[in-house]
Design a protein around this motif. Structure first.
Motif, PDB file in Angstrom:
ATOM      1  N   THR A 127       5.226  -2.792   8.854  1.00 24.97           N
ATOM      2  CA  THR A 127       4.267  -3.763   8.315  1.00 24.97           C
ATOM      3  C   THR A 127       2.984  -3.843   9.136  1.00 24.97           C
ATOM      4  OG1 THR A 127       5.310  -5.571   9.560  1.00 24.97           O
ATOM      5  CG2 THR A 127       6.112  -5.166   7.319  1.00 24.97           C
ATOM      6  N   ASP A 128       2.857  -2.994  10.134  1.00 23.31           N
ATOM      7  CA  ASP A 128       1.676  -2.992  10.999  1.00 23.31           C
ATOM      8  C   ASP A 128       1.184  -1.557  11.156  1.00 23.31           C
ATOM      9  OD1 ASP A 128      -0.338  -3.523  12.790  1.00 23.31           O
ATOM     10  OD2 ASP A 128       0.999  -3.887  14.489  1.00 23.31           O
ATOM     11  N   GLY A 129       0.060  -1.235  10.496  1.00 23.87           N
ATOM     12  CA  GLY A 129      -0.505   0.100  10.588  1.00 23.87           C
ATOM     13  C   GLY A 129       0.141   1.075   9.617  1.00 23.87           C
ATOM     14  N   THR A 130      -0.265   2.349   9.770  1.00 28.66           N
ATOM     15  CA  THR A 130       0.266   3.432   8.936  1.00 28.66           C
ATOM     16  C   THR A 130       0.853   4.500   9.842  1.00 28.66           C
ATOM     17  OG1 THR A 130      -1.383   3.047   7.205  1.00 28.66           O
ATOM     18  CG2 THR A 130      -0.307   5.196   7.220  1.00 28.66           C
ATOM     19  N   HIS A 131       2.073   4.934   9.531  1.00 25.68           N
ATOM     20  CA  HIS A 131       2.825   5.843  10.391  1.00 25.68           C
ATOM     21  C   HIS A 131       3.295   7.029   9.550  1.00 25.68           C
ATOM     22  CE1 HIS A 131       2.810   2.308  12.984  1.00 25.68           C
ATOM     23  NE2 HIS A 131       3.180   1.641  11.900  1.00 25.68           N
ATOM     24  N   THR A 132       2.899   8.234   9.962  1.00 26.82           N
ATOM     25  CA  THR A 132       3.109   9.418   9.125  1.00 26.82           C
ATOM     26  C   THR A 132       3.792  10.540   9.898  1.00 26.82           C
ATOM     27  OG1 THR A 132       1.106   8.885   7.864  1.00 26.82           O
ATOM     28  CG2 THR A 132       1.976  11.122   7.645  1.00 26.82           C
ATOM     29  N   LEU A 133       4.792  11.137   9.272  1.00 20.46           N
ATOM     30  CA  LEU A 133       5.440  12.341   9.785  1.00 20.46           C
ATOM     31  C   LEU A 133       5.302  13.440   8.741  1.00 20.46           C
ATOM     32  CD1 LEU A 133       7.405  13.947  11.699  1.00 20.46           C
ATOM     33  CD2 LEU A 133       9.272  13.026  10.283  1.00 20.46           C
ATOM     34  N   VAL A 134       4.836  14.609   9.178  1.00 20.27           N
ATOM     35  CA  VAL A 134       4.783  15.788   8.321  1.00 20.27           C
ATOM     36  C   VAL A 134       5.587  16.892   9.004  1.00 20.27           C
ATOM     37  CG1 VAL A 134       3.339  17.515   7.202  1.00 20.27           C
ATOM     38  CG2 VAL A 134       2.505  15.159   7.432  1.00 20.27           C
ATOM     39  N   VAL A 135       6.579  17.430   8.291  1.00 22.78           N
ATOM     40  CA  VAL A 135       7.424  18.497   8.828  1.00 22.78           C
ATOM     41  C   VAL A 135       7.440  19.653   7.837  1.00 22.78           C
ATOM     42  CG1 VAL A 135       9.716  19.161   9.642  1.00 22.78           C
ATOM     43  CG2 VAL A 135       8.903  16.821   9.984  1.00 22.78           C
ATOM     44  N   ARG A 136       7.123  20.839   8.325  1.00 24.93           N
ATOM     45  CA  ARG A 136       7.262  22.050   7.525  1.00 24.93           C
ATOM     46  C   ARG A 136       8.548  22.711   7.963  1.00 24.93           C
ATOM     47  NH1 ARG A 136       4.829  23.460   2.759  1.00 24.93           N
ATOM     48  NH2 ARG A 136       5.104  25.683   2.408  1.00 24.93           N
ATOM     49  N   GLU A 137       9.543  22.766   7.072  1.00 27.05           N
ATOM     50  CA  GLU A 137      10.864  23.198   7.512  1.00 27.05           C
ATOM     51  C   GLU A 137      11.604  23.950   6.419  1.00 27.05           C
ATOM     52  OE1 GLU A 137      13.315  19.814   8.429  1.00 27.05           O
ATOM     53  OE2 GLU A 137      12.813  18.798   6.561  1.00 27.05           O
ATOM     54  N   ALA A 138      12.699  24.586   6.841  1.00 25.27           N
ATOM     55  CA  ALA A 138      13.611  25.253   5.913  1.00 25.27           C
ATOM     56  C   ALA A 138      15.032  25.062   6.423  1.00 25.27           C
ATOM     57  CB  ALA A 138      13.295  26.739   5.807  1.00 25.27           C
ATOM     58  N   PHE A 139      15.947  24.705   5.534  1.00 21.85           N
ATOM     59  CA  PHE A 139      17.368  24.704   5.870  1.00 21.85           C
ATOM     60  C   PHE A 139      17.848  26.156   5.804  1.00 21.85           C
ATOM     61  CE2 PHE A 139      16.543  20.479   4.207  1.00 21.85           C
ATOM     62  CZ  PHE A 139      17.283  19.642   5.035  1.00 21.85           C
ATOM     63  N   THR A 140      18.474  26.623   6.863  1.00 22.51           N
ATOM     64  CA  THR A 140      18.844  28.037   6.931  1.00 22.51           C
ATOM     65  C   THR A 140      20.345  28.285   7.008  1.00 22.51           C
ATOM     66  OG1 THR A 140      18.407  27.947   9.313  1.00 22.51           O
ATOM     67  CG2 THR A 140      16.644  28.795   7.900  1.00 22.51           C
ATOM     68  N   ALA A 141      21.140  27.260   7.292  1.00 19.87           N
ATOM     69  CA  ALA A 141      22.598  27.422   7.318  1.00 19.87           C
ATOM     70  C   ALA A 141      23.254  26.062   7.142  1.00 19.87           C
ATOM     71  CB  ALA A 141      23.061  28.059   8.627  1.00 19.87           C
ATOM     72  N   LEU A 142      24.418  26.067   6.462  1.00 18.16           N
ATOM     73  CA  LEU A 142      25.188  24.849   6.233  1.00 18.16           C
ATOM     74  C   LEU A 142      26.621  25.053   6.724  1.00 18.16           C
ATOM     75  CD1 LEU A 142      24.053  23.987   2.577  1.00 18.16           C
ATOM     76  CD2 LEU A 142      23.275  22.914   4.700  1.00 18.16           C
ATOM     77  N   PRO A 143      27.267  23.991   7.207  1.00 18.85           N
ATOM     78  CA  PRO A 143      28.654  24.125   7.660  1.00 18.85           C
ATOM     79  C   PRO A 143      29.616  24.362   6.491  1.00 18.85           C
ATOM     80  CG  PRO A 143      27.975  21.828   7.668  1.00 18.85           C
ATOM     81  CD  PRO A 143      26.742  22.622   7.384  1.00 18.85           C
ATOM     82  N   GLU A 214       7.768  11.513  -4.109  1.00 20.40           N
ATOM     83  CA  GLU A 214       9.074  11.555  -4.758  1.00 20.40           C
ATOM     84  C   GLU A 214       9.675  10.168  -4.965  1.00 20.40           C
ATOM     85  OE1 GLU A 214      10.929  13.988  -5.993  1.00 20.40           O
ATOM     86  OE2 GLU A 214       9.553  15.644  -5.521  1.00 20.40           O
ATOM     87  N   THR A 215       9.581   9.323  -3.963  1.00 18.25           N
ATOM     88  CA  THR A 215      10.190   8.001  -4.051  1.00 18.25           C
ATOM     89  C   THR A 215       9.601   7.087  -2.984  1.00 18.25           C
ATOM     90  OG1 THR A 215      12.315   6.821  -4.162  1.00 18.25           O
ATOM     91  CG2 THR A 215      12.105   8.530  -2.473  1.00 18.25           C
ATOM     92  N   THR A 216       9.771   5.790  -3.162  1.00 17.97           N
ATOM     93  CA  THR A 216       9.312   4.792  -2.205  1.00 17.97           C
ATOM     94  C   THR A 216      10.486   3.903  -1.807  1.00 17.97           C
ATOM     95  OG1 THR A 216       7.066   4.774  -3.105  1.00 17.97           O
ATOM     96  CG2 THR A 216       7.746   2.854  -1.814  1.00 17.97           C
ATOM     97  N   ILE A 217      10.676   3.764  -0.497  1.00 19.14           N
ATOM     98  CA  ILE A 217      11.765   2.966   0.053  1.00 19.14           C
ATOM     99  C   ILE A 217      11.204   1.667   0.608  1.00 19.14           C
ATOM    100  CG2 ILE A 217      13.662   2.933   1.724  1.00 19.14           C
ATOM    101  CD1 ILE A 217      13.881   5.162  -0.383  1.00 19.14           C
ATOM    102  N   SER A 218      11.759   0.537   0.231  1.00 13.49           N
ATOM    103  CA  SER A 218      11.352  -0.744   0.807  1.00 13.49           C
ATOM    104  C   SER A 218      12.062  -0.941   2.140  1.00 13.49           C
ATOM    105  CB  SER A 218      11.706  -1.893  -0.141  1.00 13.49           C
ATOM    106  OG  SER A 218      10.982  -1.796  -1.349  1.00 13.49           O
ATOM    107  N   HIS A 219      11.277  -1.228   3.175  1.00  8.28           N
ATOM    108  CA  HIS A 219      11.882  -1.417   4.495  1.00  8.28           C
ATOM    109  C   HIS A 219      10.941  -2.227   5.382  1.00  8.28           C
ATOM    110  CE1 HIS A 219      14.185  -0.761   8.114  1.00  8.28           C
ATOM    111  NE2 HIS A 219      13.135  -0.242   8.714  1.00  8.28           N
ATOM    112  N   ASP A 220      11.425  -3.344   5.867  1.00  8.88           N
ATOM    113  CA  ASP A 220      10.669  -4.205   6.769  1.00  8.88           C
ATOM    114  C   ASP A 220      11.376  -4.198   8.120  1.00  8.88           C
ATOM    115  OD1 ASP A 220       9.290  -6.129   8.116  1.00  8.88           O
ATOM    116  OD2 ASP A 220       9.537  -7.719   6.620  1.00  8.88           O
ATOM    117  N   GLY A 221      10.796  -3.469   9.074  1.00 12.87           N
ATOM    118  CA  GLY A 221      11.414  -3.379  10.393  1.00 12.87           C
ATOM    119  C   GLY A 221      10.406  -2.988  11.447  1.00 12.87           C
TER     120      GLY A 221
END
Length: 260
Positions: A127-143, A214-221
């Motif tokens: 609720t204070d400021g704008t916080h952004t993460l950008v990740v360029r990634e690929a999943f390469t293996a699954l258990p 894609e979607t918006t999550i409501s979260h106050d923390g």
């Protein structure tokens, strides 16, 4: 337990308590590949890891190895955390038999957001400021048996808020404990690179996939932070074999955090 993992653990334990040179030598620095290896001996040569710390799937029970700055700048641990041969990405791997944190049943090779050059743990408010993460990634293996893997997340306090989560070929964006809150695609192919993006502001978190909201999550923390890497959602109780070669893996070629 396989000798490979024992060697990695021994190397990291020795490295943390001695010089950086010893750490890089024993923790499994990738084998040189001509000029490429000279340019990226460490993951920090590929990604800006200044304001991050690294948690590895090695160490003591419920006390995994953590690498902070300035050691992180000259650290690698093959195969769990290494620069790839092309110097264009960092590989994160967590096997089902890996060490877990006290608050989770699952192993991770994952970055945790920090501040002040890596000295302090980040904790920001939606609720204070704008916080952004950008990740360029690929999943390469699954258990095996339980092919579930998390590649990027917003974490708040003691629990995740929202994550990019792959289950087989279905890629989801979660909302708290609802792991299937939003389906991004049901035909994801391993090795496909994509851009994951979270933007937190005004009590909400917008989640983007390849630039599309894609979607918006409501979260106050106010105890939030970003994480990225391979957080394998399987362990030896639900995935066989219980071995180093049964793992989740993520390849990250770009990571950027901004706060305004």
């Amino acid at each position: 337990m396989p000798s490979t993992r024992t060697l990695v653990l021994a190397g990291i334990t020795a490295a943390v308590s001695t010089a950086t040179l010893t750490l890089s030598a024993h923790a499994g620095t990738p084998t040189p590949h001509g000029q490429a290896a000279a340019r990226c001996a460490y993951p920090a040569d590929v990604l800006d890891l200044t304001n991050w710390k690294m948690t590895l799937p090695t160490g003591e029970d419920e006390d995994p190895t953590e690498i902070t700055q300035p050691e992180l700048a000259t650290f690698s641990a093959d195969p769990w955390f290494r620069a790839d041969a092309g110097c264009d990405a960092v590989v994160f791997r967590a096997a089902v038999n890996g060490v877990t944190t006290g608050g989770s049943n699952y192993p991770r090779a994952e970055l945790r957001e920090m501040t002040d050059g890596g000295e302090d743990e980040a904790a920001w408010s939606t609720t204070d400021g704008t916080h952004t993460l950008v990740v360029r990634e690929a999943f390469t293996a699954l258990p095996a048996e339980r092919p579930w893997l998390v590649g990027a997340q917003v974490h708040g306090g003691d629990d995740d808020v929202t994550v990019f989560r792959l289950e087989g070929s279905s890629l989801y964006i979660t909302d708290g404990d609802d792991r299937h809150a939003h389906l991004v695609t049901d035909d994801y192919e391993l090795g496909t690179e994509f851009e994951a993006k979270f933007v937190a502001r005004d009590g909400e978190i917008d989640a983007y996939y390849n630039g599309r909201l894609e979607t918006t999550i409501s979260h106050d923390g106010d105890t939030n932070y970003f994480k990225a890497g391979a957080y394998t959602q399987a362990n030896c109780d639900n995935s066989d074999p219980c071995a180093d070669d049964n793992y989740g893996e993520v390849r990250i070629s770009r990571i950027k955090v901004t706060h305004s």
